[in-house]
Motif scaffolding. Sequence first.
Motif, mmCIF file in Angstrom:
data_model
loop_
_atom_site.group_PDB
_atom_site.id
_atom_site.type_symbol
_atom_site.label_atom_id
_atom_site.label_comp_id
_atom_site.label_asym_id
_atom_site.label_seq_id
_atom_site.Cartn_x
_atom_site.Cartn_y
_atom_site.Cartn_z
ATOM 1 N N GLY A 18 4.213 -11.981 5.126
ATOM 2 C CA GLY A 18 3.802 -13.159 4.013
ATOM 3 C C GLY A 18 2.301 -13.342 3.945
ATOM 4 N N ASN A 19 1.629 -12.531 4.596
ATOM 5 C CA ASN A 19 0.153 -12.441 3.922
ATOM 6 C C ASN A 19 -0.453 -11.940 2.723
ATOM 7 N N PRO A 20 -1.178 -12.611 2.025
ATOM 8 C CA PRO A 20 -1.495 -12.303 0.701
ATOM 9 C C PRO A 20 -2.186 -10.897 0.826
ATOM 10 N N VAL A 21 -1.939 -9.776 0.223
ATOM 11 C CA VAL A 21 -2.683 -8.590 0.308
ATOM 12 C C VAL A 21 -3.096 -8.020 -0.999
ATOM 13 N N TRP A 22 -2.778 -8.934 -2.273
ATOM 14 C CA TRP A 22 -3.160 -8.299 -3.542
ATOM 15 C C TRP A 22 -3.109 -9.527 -4.470
#
Length: 254
Positions: free
Chosen positions: A25-29
């Motif tokens: 659930g981590n924003p990566v883009w």
Amino acid sequence: MASIQALGIDVGSTTVKIVGVDAGGNPVWHILEQSEPYAEVQVERLLAQFSSILPVVATGYGRNLVRQATRIVTEITCHARGIYAEFRHSGTLLDIGGQDSKVIQIGPTGEVLDFAMNDKCAAGTGRFLENTARRLNVPLEQMGPKVLAAEEDVAISSTCTVFAESEIISLIARGVPLPSILRGLHRALIKRLVAMIQTIGLVPPLMLSGGVVQNPAICQMLQEELDAEVILPGTPQLMGALGAALIALERHPK
Ligand code: ADP
């Protein structure tokens, strides 16, 4: 890109935002563009680089135009989800976008308890400041710093964007300094936003999202006017798209 497991797309009236999250659930883009007149074409171009098996949740004013969406969710739910992922506590969220603003009461587990929305009138939205910035040739990014440096507010009595603009032109003609006029304009916007917050009541802290809260004067003047703690996420304009991506991930866990 390989780590992206779900996408959230927020098709706003002013900007289109897409956030990709990984399995945790981590924003990566992310990507952010000005909204084009034919949002479906724009969205198709932006999503072409992704595999069609990725879950995509669409939100925002143009959410129904996203053909690739596996699910469509309201902005209220997505903004609350995004801001809760950021702060992990209850409170009141104020989102100020280009052409609408909303206030959402968030409960202790991130649930939406109540909300109010203004999408009928430009006053109380980014458009109120943008029109004046353009008319006065002040870059949008310089509005906030100029307001913070102003010595006083000049009362702007018109709440309507169109009438406020003519009022500003006559204040300039009378020799009133530009920063004081801009401060008065911001004060008028803040008063409208505070009135909207009061329709559902403020449960501190006040959490902010939307493009307009990148203006530092907005944050400071809300704090002064409400006498409450005001907190800002790292990427306020992406909160709706982040919430949408997290909902997409929950619905289609790997
Ligand atoms: P929407 O989701 O309604 O399309 P956004 O939340 O993306 O709107 O906000 C867009 C608005 O943010 C624009 O109208 C613009 O006025 C404002 N904005 C964007 N960047 C800045 C900035 N650096 N300073 C002040 N205002 C900004």
